[in-house]
Design an enzyme around this catalytic site. Structure first.
Site, PDB file in Angstrom:
ATOM      1  N   ARG A 137     -10.523  -3.739  -1.180  1.00  0.00           N
ATOM      2  CA  ARG A 137     -10.395  -4.369   0.134  1.00  0.00           C
ATOM      3  C   ARG A 137     -10.951  -3.477   1.236  1.00  0.00           C
ATOM      4  NH1 ARG A 137      -4.430  -6.037   1.879  1.00  0.00           N
ATOM      5  NH2 ARG A 137      -4.209  -3.801   1.768  1.00  0.00           N
ATOM      6  N   TYR A 138     -10.880  -2.172   1.051  1.00  0.00           N
ATOM      7  CA  TYR A 138     -11.388  -1.222   2.044  1.00  0.00           C
ATOM      8  C   TYR A 138     -12.692  -0.627   1.519  1.00  0.00           C
ATOM      9  CZ  TYR A 138      -6.579  -1.498   3.782  1.00  0.00           C
ATOM     10  OH  TYR A 138      -5.375  -1.943   4.256  1.00  0.00           O
ATOM     11  N   ARG A 141     -12.305   2.822  -1.089  1.00  0.00           N
ATOM     12  CA  ARG A 141     -11.186   3.071  -1.995  1.00  0.00           C
ATOM     13  C   ARG A 141     -10.754   1.779  -2.690  1.00  0.00           C
ATOM     14  NH1 ARG A 141     -10.453   3.265   3.242  1.00  0.00           N
ATOM     15  NH2 ARG A 141      -8.623   2.436   4.294  1.00  0.00           N
ATOM     16  N   CYS A 150       8.157  -2.377 -13.720  1.00  0.00           N
ATOM     17  CA  CYS A 150       8.748  -1.315 -12.894  1.00  0.00           C
ATOM     18  C   CYS A 150      10.069  -0.902 -13.540  1.00  0.00           C
ATOM     19  CB  CYS A 150       9.033  -1.816 -11.485  1.00  0.00           C
ATOM     20  SG  CYS A 150       7.550  -2.378 -10.633  1.00  0.00           S
ATOM     21  N   CYS A 157       9.454  -7.184  -2.950  1.00  0.00           N
ATOM     22  CA  CYS A 157       8.208  -6.609  -3.468  1.00  0.00           C
ATOM     23  C   CYS A 157       6.995  -7.433  -3.042  1.00  0.00           C
ATOM     24  CB  CYS A 157       8.269  -6.528  -4.986  1.00  0.00           C
ATOM     25  SG  CYS A 157       6.733  -5.917  -5.686  1.00  0.00           S
ATOM     26  N   ASP A 355       0.719  -4.922   7.470  1.00  0.00           N
ATOM     27  CA  ASP A 355      -0.373  -5.323   6.588  1.00  0.00           C
ATOM     28  C   ASP A 355      -0.731  -6.733   7.022  1.00  0.00           C
ATOM     29  OD1 ASP A 355      -2.168  -4.942   4.474  1.00  0.00           O
ATOM     30  OD2 ASP A 355      -0.632  -3.867   3.338  1.00  0.00           O
ATOM     31  N   LYS A 362      -4.228  -2.839   6.590  1.00  0.00           N
ATOM     32  CA  LYS A 362      -3.159  -2.201   7.384  1.00  0.00           C
ATOM     33  C   LYS A 362      -3.586  -2.034   8.837  1.00  0.00           C
ATOM     34  CE  LYS A 362      -1.463   0.500   3.532  1.00  0.00           C
ATOM     35  NZ  LYS A 362      -2.635   0.189   2.657  1.00  0.00           N
TER      36      LYS A 362
HETATM   37  S1  SF4 Z   1       8.038  -2.517  -4.584  1.00  0.00           S
HETATM   38 FE1  SF4 Z   1       7.410  -3.860  -6.285  1.00  0.00          FE
HETATM   39  S2  SF4 Z   1       5.930  -2.649  -7.433  1.00  0.00           S
HETATM   40 FE2  SF4 Z   1       7.085  -1.222  -6.136  1.00  0.00          FE
HETATM   41  S3  SF4 Z   1       8.785  -0.517  -7.451  1.00  0.00           S
HETATM   42 FE3  SF4 Z   1       9.538  -2.230  -6.234  1.00  0.00          FE
HETATM   43  S4  SF4 Z   1       9.239  -4.005  -7.598  1.00  0.00           S
HETATM   44 FE4  SF4 Z   1       7.958  -2.369  -8.383  1.00  0.00          FE
END
Ligand code: SF4
Length: 412
Positions: A137-138, A141, A150, A157, A355, A362
């Site tokens: 997107r940038y 990077r 996770c 999230c 964002d 951002k």
């Molecule tokens: S914000 Fe989303 S990606 Fe980051 S640890 Fe929490 S659930 Fe996982």
């Protein structure tokens, strides 16, 4: 650890004595897992295997679930992702409905309500994805998404569409294609490994990815975005740190939102990363009922510095579907920033960003310190509200008066 009964709610500013106690480091303790052996408790794989992932388990460990939480938790792993490590669960105060840890990881029925302006992909990542699992997107990077898993799942999230596959996103990154794309794009000098959480992989798998990326001559800089040191500090083993230090310059961005997340276990884990020469930054999300309070935020950023972590970004919560109950306001965010800048160490002050919804990237958001510009200079105010003028020419050139005459230097 028992709660300090401080919710971080914007309605009830905490007393300073409570704030001092927030800056104390405590262990998360063992809670329900007193009989587990020391070696199991400190084994990150044991922690993962014993995560709380169902409404039945939640109820067993926390009979005080509110009706909203119970209704949300019944949707666990059908519509909503749910996992909490035993370690992190111990930070929840079951007696406090407003416990800031609880609001971050226990599902609530409000998550099923979607406002018209909310989105599944609020940062427009999918639109900027030239190959699956890679976001470009940038200009210089890329975001390299390596997994949809996770250690625990946050209720706000940004990638809730993707993580844990609870909503059927079907995430299948192909590392070869992602790495080939980076190799073919010499403008990419910075790669951020994220997900999901890259540190859920084995040391060998993380090392393989880092080695492949390091072998690309134009990749100058590697970053890992992870919440593992907070959810699962046991994962930050000496062996992991010894492996990571082979790939400098390597930065790690952690994600903590409230000072109570910074336990002695977390401080030790972050210390191991710092001792391996890894630069540590923290990204927080501004969350209602969790950290939308200037004094809580101040305790948090000061405590991060004590953990050798620079507070990096404070995010306005993205317009994620089902997150309205956790979103605070930009007005509140600016008030908090106003009470940090100048009032505490500059290193402790994160950049507040929005964002831009839909994929604009951002955007820094700051309180207004430049009051006006005129022909004589720039009028600014400081953190105490005092006004000052910095002289400058009308076209923005430095104000340098021409000397009347040039003094001859005296020779000695
Ligand atoms: S914000 Fe989303 S990606 Fe980051 S640890 Fe929490 S659930 Fe996982």
């Amino acid at each position: 650890m028992q709660s300090d009964t401080l919710s971080g709610s914007s309605e009830e500013p905490p007393a300073s004595s409570t704030l001092n106690s927030l800056k104390q480091f405590h262990s998360a303790g063992r809670g329900f897992w007193k009989d587990v052996s020391e070696s199991d408790w400190n084994d990150w794989k044991w922690q993962l295997k014993h995560r709380i992932t169902s409404v039945e388990q939640l109820q067993r460990y926390m009979p005080s679930l509110t009706p909203e939480e119970y209704a949300g938790a019944t949707l666990a792993n059908q519509r909503l992702a749910l996992a909490i490590t035993p370690y992190f669960f111990n930070l929840i105060d079951p007696a406090d409905e407003n416990c800031p840890i609880r609001w971050q990881v226990i599902p609530r029925i409000e998550e099923t309500h979607t406002a018209p302006w909310e989105m599944g992909d609020p940062c427009g990542e999918d639109e900027h994805s030239p190959v699956p699992g890679l976001v470009h997107r940038y200009p210089d990077r890329v975001l390299f998404l390596v997994t949809d898993r996770c250690a625990a799942y946050c209720r706000y999230c940004t990638r809730s569409r993707l993580v844990s596959n609870a909503t059927g996103y079907d995430f299948h990154p192909e590392f070869n294609k992602q790495i080939d794309y980076i190799r073919a794009h010499p403008e990419v000098r910075d790669v951020l490994l994220s997900g999901g959480d890259p540190l859920l992989f084995s040391d060998e798998k993380v090392e393989h990815l880092l080695r492949e990326l390091r072998a690309i001559p134009h990749v100058e800089f590697l970053r890992i975005g992870t919440r593992i040191p907070i959810f699962l500090p046991q994962r930050i083993t000496p062996a992991l740190c010894a492996m990571l230090k082979k790939f400098h310059p390597l930065f790690v961005s952690v994600h903590s939102n409230h000072p109570r997340e910074l336990t002695t276990e977390v401080r030790d884990a972050l210390g191991r990363l710092a001792d391996a020469g890894i630069q540590l930054g923290n990204q927080s999300v501004l969350l209602r009922n969790v950290n939308d309070n200037a004094e809580v935020m101040k305790a948090h950023v000061q405590k991060l510095l004590m953990c050798r972590v620079k507070p990096y970004y404070l995010y306005q919560c993205d317009l994620i579907a089902g997150s309205a109950h956790l979103r605070s306001t930009v007005r509140k965010g600016l008030e908090i920033m106003e009470q940090l800048r100048g009032h505490t160490t500059g290193y402790a002050v994160p950049q507040y960003v929005i964002d831009a919804p839909g994929g604009g990237g951002k955007v820094p958001v700051n309180p207004e310190y430049v009051l006006s510009r005129n022909g004589d200079g720039v009028v600014v105010r400081n953190y105490e509200g005092k006004i000052f003028e910095y002289p400058e020419g009308p076209d923005g050139t430095p104000a340098v008066p021409a000397p009347d005459r040039i003094e001859e230097p005296e020779l000695v």
